[in-house]
Motif scaffolding. Structure first.
Motif: not given
Length: 216
Positions: A145-167
């Motif tokens: 997740a930290p690597d994915l978030a970095a690819m789009v210029g995002r912080e890891t924690r909010p990125f992971k919370l958003d992926v949880r919404k998709l899940k």
């Protein structure tokens, strides 16, 4: 509720049915269902208790060796109350997993997913992120997740919370590490479903939980 990995097998086999937590206020509610690393549980009772009076019977239901060990593992501020949480393991398929593997999308299904994703995008401070994230996961499956978030210029924690919404919509599956599109997510994007070589993570041996996780 969160438990470190050594408690997951006991939750799944029904031997761990009580936990003690030090909270400013209860974070779980009796009658509701929660996901843990050991599977889904239904909380039966939440009550404030005196940690100096934990019974032997309750100790045997926590997976801890002693009441002293329970007290030593309590997190939170010393002046916060301690709660006894009783729960039961739900030995049924997780509706979210069933949804994730439902790939036969009707027009109504697509419209509902479109509506939910548009809603997520409209209230996000980051801006539209849902399709960007789905395509990112499709292109880089099982990537941290930290690597994915970095690819789009995002912080890891909010990125992971958003992926949880998709899940929660059944569009992604969690792996260790990273994520993959679920069969439903692949059908929505109209791309081939790729299950991957590994399986979504399940219970692991004691001692393998990352530092900083809540303990039972």
């Amino acid at each position: 509720m969160r438990f470190t990995m050594e408690y997951w097998p006991g939750i799944a086999d029904g031997s761990v049915t009580v936990a003690f937590r030090r909270w400013k206020r209860p974070t779980v509610v009796a009658g509701r269902t929660y996901r843990t690393g050991g599977g889904r549980v239904e909380v039966l009772d939440v009550s404030a208790t005196n940690p100096d009076r934990i019974s032997r019977r309750d100790v045997s239901r926590t997976g801890h060796p002693s009441a002293d060990d329970i007290r030593e593992q309590l997190r939170g501020e010393p002046d916060w109350p301690v709660y006894r949480v009783e729960f039961r393991y739900i030995d049924e398929p997780d509706p979210r997993d069933v949804l994730a593997h439902s790939a036969d999308l009707s027009a109504a299904d697509r419209e509902e997913i479109d509506r939910r994703l548009a809603r997520f995008d409209s209230v996000s401070k980051y801006g539209p992120w849902t399709r960007e994230t789905l395509h990112l996961i499709a292109r880089y499956p099982e990537t941290r997740a930290p690597d994915l978030a970095a690819m789009v210029g995002r912080e890891t924690r909010p990125f992971k919370l958003d992926v949880r919404k998709l899940k929660d919509l059944g569009l992604t599956l969690s792996f260790n590490p990273g994520y993959r599109l679920s069969p439903r997510g692949a059908a929505y994007l109209e791309v081939p479903y790729q299950p991957g070589a590994s399986k979504p993570p399940g219970p692991k041996p004691a001692g393998s939980e990352p530092a900083g996780s809540d303990r039972n």
